[in-house]
Design a protein around this motif. Sequence first.
Motif, PDB file in Angstrom:
ATOM      1  N   GLY A 180       1.299  -8.353 -28.168  1.00 46.06           N
ATOM      2  CA  GLY A 180       1.274  -9.607 -28.834  1.00 46.06           C
ATOM      3  C   GLY A 180       0.725 -10.252 -29.897  1.00 46.06           C
ATOM      4  O   GLY A 180      -0.763  -9.260 -30.335  1.00 46.06           O
ATOM      5  N   PHE A 181       1.134 -10.886 -30.991  1.00 41.51           N
ATOM      6  CA  PHE A 181       0.876 -11.070 -32.060  1.00 41.51           C
ATOM      7  C   PHE A 181      -0.585 -11.500 -31.418  1.00 41.51           C
ATOM      8  O   PHE A 181      -0.332 -12.699 -31.485  1.00 41.51           O
ATOM      9  CB  PHE A 181       1.218 -11.657 -33.235  1.00 41.51           C
ATOM     10  CG  PHE A 181       3.027 -10.934 -33.595  1.00 41.51           C
ATOM     11  CD1 PHE A 181       2.491  -9.448 -34.017  1.00 41.51           C
ATOM     12  CD2 PHE A 181       3.956 -11.748 -33.970  1.00 41.51           C
ATOM     13  CE1 PHE A 181       3.319  -8.667 -33.747  1.00 41.51           C
ATOM     14  CE2 PHE A 181       4.923 -10.868 -34.136  1.00 41.51           C
ATOM     15  CZ  PHE A 181       4.471  -9.158 -34.490  1.00 41.51           C
TER      16      PHE A 181
ATOM     17  N   VAL B 286       4.761  -5.681 -38.115  1.00 41.28           N
ATOM     18  CA  VAL B 286       3.400  -5.734 -38.413  1.00 41.28           C
ATOM     19  C   VAL B 286       2.790  -7.479 -38.674  1.00 41.28           C
ATOM     20  O   VAL B 286       2.713  -7.784 -39.447  1.00 41.28           O
ATOM     21  CB  VAL B 286       2.798  -4.627 -38.275  1.00 41.28           C
ATOM     22  CG1 VAL B 286       3.452  -3.317 -37.163  1.00 41.28           C
ATOM     23  CG2 VAL B 286       3.514  -4.350 -39.314  1.00 41.28           C
ATOM     24  N   GLN B 287       1.446  -6.874 -38.409  1.00 38.47           N
ATOM     25  CA  GLN B 287       0.390  -8.517 -38.673  1.00 38.47           C
ATOM     26  C   GLN B 287      -0.729  -7.210 -39.625  1.00 38.47           C
ATOM     27  O   GLN B 287      -1.617  -8.090 -39.847  1.00 38.47           O
ATOM     28  CB  GLN B 287      -0.236  -8.590 -38.340  1.00 38.47           C
ATOM     29  CG  GLN B 287       1.060 -10.072 -36.731  1.00 38.47           C
ATOM     30  CD  GLN B 287       0.047 -10.894 -35.785  1.00 38.47           C
ATOM     31  OE1 GLN B 287      -0.382 -10.586 -35.017  1.00 38.47           O
ATOM     32  NE2 GLN B 287      -0.257 -12.333 -36.008  1.00 38.47           N
TER      33      GLN B 287
ATOM     34  N   SER C 133      -9.241 -22.113 -39.810  1.00 40.20           N
ATOM     35  CA  SER C 133      -8.101 -22.296 -39.508  1.00 40.20           C
ATOM     36  C   SER C 133      -7.486 -21.100 -38.789  1.00 40.20           C
ATOM     37  O   SER C 133      -8.127 -20.111 -39.536  1.00 40.20           O
ATOM     38  CB  SER C 133      -7.140 -23.301 -40.439  1.00 40.20           C
ATOM     39  OG  SER C 133      -6.400 -22.091 -41.324  1.00 40.20           O
ATOM     40  N   PHE C 134      -6.486 -21.222 -37.270  1.00 42.97           N
ATOM     41  CA  PHE C 134      -6.180 -20.128 -36.869  1.00 42.97           C
ATOM     42  C   PHE C 134      -4.859 -21.305 -36.855  1.00 42.97           C
ATOM     43  O   PHE C 134      -4.646 -22.252 -36.415  1.00 42.97           O
ATOM     44  CB  PHE C 134      -6.913 -19.835 -35.455  1.00 42.97           C
ATOM     45  CG  PHE C 134      -6.875 -20.818 -34.691  1.00 42.97           C
ATOM     46  CD1 PHE C 134      -6.527 -21.076 -33.347  1.00 42.97           C
ATOM     47  CD2 PHE C 134      -8.338 -21.756 -34.877  1.00 42.97           C
ATOM     48  CE1 PHE C 134      -6.302 -21.938 -32.563  1.00 42.97           C
ATOM     49  CE2 PHE C 134      -8.083 -23.285 -33.923  1.00 42.97           C
ATOM     50  CZ  PHE C 134      -6.908 -22.798 -32.480  1.00 42.97           C
ATOM     51  N   LEU C 135      -4.090 -20.402 -36.621  1.00 40.24           N
ATOM     52  CA  LEU C 135      -2.461 -20.720 -35.796  1.00 40.24           C
ATOM     53  C   LEU C 135      -1.697 -19.325 -34.915  1.00 40.24           C
ATOM     54  O   LEU C 135      -1.752 -18.327 -35.853  1.00 40.24           O
ATOM     55  CB  LEU C 135      -1.258 -21.034 -36.896  1.00 40.24           C
ATOM     56  CG  LEU C 135      -0.044 -21.724 -36.321  1.00 40.24           C
ATOM     57  CD1 LEU C 135      -0.521 -23.391 -36.009  1.00 40.24           C
ATOM     58  CD2 LEU C 135       0.574 -22.108 -38.244  1.00 40.24           C
ATOM     59  N   PRO C 136      -2.016 -19.591 -33.914  1.00 36.89           N
ATOM     60  CA  PRO C 136      -1.288 -18.711 -32.546  1.00 36.89           C
ATOM     61  C   PRO C 136      -0.030 -18.001 -33.772  1.00 36.89           C
ATOM     62  O   PRO C 136       1.028 -19.343 -34.296  1.00 36.89           O
ATOM     63  CB  PRO C 136      -0.813 -19.776 -31.379  1.00 36.89           C
ATOM     64  CG  PRO C 136      -2.040 -20.762 -31.661  1.00 36.89           C
ATOM     65  CD  PRO C 136      -2.258 -20.790 -33.150  1.00 36.89           C
ATOM     66  N   VAL C 137       1.021 -17.561 -33.716  1.00 37.61           N
ATOM     67  CA  VAL C 137       1.497 -16.973 -34.065  1.00 37.61           C
ATOM     68  C   VAL C 137       3.030 -16.346 -32.935  1.00 37.61           C
ATOM     69  O   VAL C 137       2.244 -15.402 -31.740  1.00 37.61           O
ATOM     70  CB  VAL C 137       2.357 -15.260 -34.951  1.00 37.61           C
ATOM     71  CG1 VAL C 137       3.268 -15.216 -35.037  1.00 37.61           C
ATOM     72  CG2 VAL C 137       0.663 -16.062 -35.958  1.00 37.61           C
ATOM     73  N   SER C 138       4.289 -16.552 -32.566  1.00 41.57           N
ATOM     74  CA  SER C 138       4.737 -15.518 -31.202  1.00 41.57           C
ATOM     75  C   SER C 138       5.449 -14.777 -31.681  1.00 41.57           C
ATOM     76  O   SER C 138       5.258 -13.796 -32.486  1.00 41.57           O
ATOM     77  CB  SER C 138       6.109 -16.447 -30.968  1.00 41.57           C
ATOM     78  OG  SER C 138       6.105 -18.130 -30.915  1.00 41.57           O
ATOM     79  N   GLY C 139       6.044 -13.841 -30.639  1.00 35.13           N
ATOM     80  CA  GLY C 139       6.419 -12.386 -30.708  1.00 35.13           C
ATOM     81  C   GLY C 139       5.686 -11.450 -30.058  1.00 35.13           C
ATOM     82  O   GLY C 139       4.572 -11.475 -30.257  1.00 35.13           O
TER      83      GLY C 139
END
Length: 745
Positions: free
Chosen positions: A550-551, A598-599, A537-543
């Motif tokens: 961009g994340f 940070v990710q 799965s994937f899900l865009p992240v704001s910020g």
Amino acid sequence: MSHRSRLPHPRRMPIALSPLAAALGLLSLAAAHAQQAPAAPEEGAPSATAAASTAASAAAAGNAAANANANAGASDEPRKMDSVVIYGSVQRDTGFAPTQGITAGKAEMRLLETPRSMSVVTREVMDSRQITNLQQALQTVPGVSPVNFGRRGFDDINIRGFRSTESILIDGLVQSPGMWTRLTSYAYERFEVLKGASSILYGQVQPGGLVNAVSKRPEAVRRLDGGIDIGSFNSRTLSADINEPLSANGRTALRVTAQTSDGDDATDDVWRKDRWVSPSLSIDFGRDTDFVIFTSYSTSKWIRQQGTTPYGTLLPNPNGTVRRTMFTGDASFGGYDVEQKTAGYSLEHRFTPALTLRQGVRYEEESGTGNFVALQALQANRRLQNRSATRQYLDFDILATDTSVLAKVDIGPVAHQVVVGLDARRGHSRQGSRSCTIAPLDLFNPQYGVPATCPAALSSFAPSTLTVAGLYLQDQLKFGDGWTALVGVRRDHSRERIEDKVRNTQSLKTDSATVGSAGLVKEFLPGWSTYVSWSESFLPVSGQDFDGKGFVPETGKQWEWGLKHEALDGRLTGSIAVFDLKRRNVTTSDPVNTGFSVQTGEQQSRGVELEVGARLKDGLSLTAGYAYTDARVTRDNNTAILGKPINLQPLHAATLWALYKPTWLPNWTLGLGGRAVSQQRGNLPFTLPGYAVVDASVGYSGPTWRVNAGLKNLLDKDYFDGAINANVVSPALGRTWTVSLQVSY
């Protein structure tokens, strides 16, 4: 306060289809007319869940003539009218032991041959438990924690330890992730829960899984169902479900479902009012085409139950004990007032028995205001607790489309069921807020009607436009002696433009991802299968980080092994699933640059889930489940939470609901069940104790009516079923009762 006091915005997107959606829809309808005129269904054939408007009177007249010709010379034996299966609906599979689902493959599939863990909550189970919302409906699903943030008015759910609130679909179409969603369970035939990473067919979803709500649809038979419910806390509900065939063969039909409900809460000053109506219309374009128009309109007003302080309830307080029913907000600040409108359609056209075009379209608007007061840190005197107040302004719209082709083809010894499609949507978000100040709350002498001070300018207002398109392919292969494989791939692209009106900045964020899935099932004995699967799965992240980068999207990866069983002609089903699910690219605090992220975070959930459904001949039906879920933080820059459980995920949870219809008392039903949940730990300064609750019901049926009385939390157990943060815990409801009367004609 009024939901009609909206933020200024450009002209709203009209209710219109994308060019691709419109072209394919018109093409399929034209093909349906060209291939075959409307005709009465043959004996024993499924009659499509039909529908139409009065404007189809000419078509209805043609159908009547066709029926007369078809019936000339036929026997007087009554014709069999089977329930209908349309894309997005499996209406024949309605009991306590469902054997089919559509969510895992966007097509009807036997659960025994599906290499994923999927739970189905049917209409029959919901009615027997007197369910009123999605959170209650999912209480019987192992691995789902449906109440974590109190009764704030939204559908808050976790699946396999991870938040899944923004992954609630309706008829396979996503909603805007920012909408204040609370589904009216009366509107749906069933809820299907697909657990684990599931982006192949549905795109941007959270890693724990998703919920697909399957709407009620027009039927080929006339019906009029009505109901009235009364219960604890002055709750009152009126419901109606009316279906009227508009053509002789029943393929054109109108169905209207509606509900109005009012009620208070165990917490002082908390109440809710809902008004909801959903007309749906099926139109007969020929027996090879199923076409249903869906619409809905709803308004909701409520005071948010934000929870209460843990200090003096769950944790000791030197000043004494705090009443759990005390309202920690302030009703004079206002509540929520939300309006929602939807319109769309579901189309299925069968060019041949082996080639089917399907398309789902839904346009949705939601607007309104929301005002709430939230608890903050407790002061040193342990008596005054700081609070914040927020005014929110909501204005969302989304046009979601899903167009796919289902093809069945045999290539050598392998039978394929291929789904290939385009999932596209475009939505606008114009949500703003004002951050206000309000006096602290005296926990032992609360004062209400306290004025709040709000700034003239908005504290946040960043209108955005999100465009998403995903191309997907999935193939179910059957081969050999009982082997089934399911493989898929998806390419997704999104583009979000944000204009921050407060900071006077603009940004454009684009994300893309390619994900896959694969699973293998072996039916090694009749009614017994085992499987292994992998999914992403994937899900865009704001910020963005300190360097302005961009994340990237969060990702989820899951391995799962399971065993499934089906017996007694589908009246007994069971499953065991063992899973290992990882969530990566989680934002965590930047150890170098204070205030940035940070990710580098990672979380992992491992567990075992067991589920049983039964509909036995002696009158006993039951659904039961158990989940062991070990969800932990495996990587984070905050070493204090490293290795700790994810907040408020119970390690053990079990559920049971049984309904008994005694053969010697054929008009009576007896229901008994409950839930047991272990303690909920995390990095908060408290642990929620485990609890067990018991529910019961008794019902009596007449020729066209039924009375049912139910008790939830029969033993009046005092417990907490969730928390929002270190300052707020969520006390559960004590014993509540409901008496309902349903009539059918």
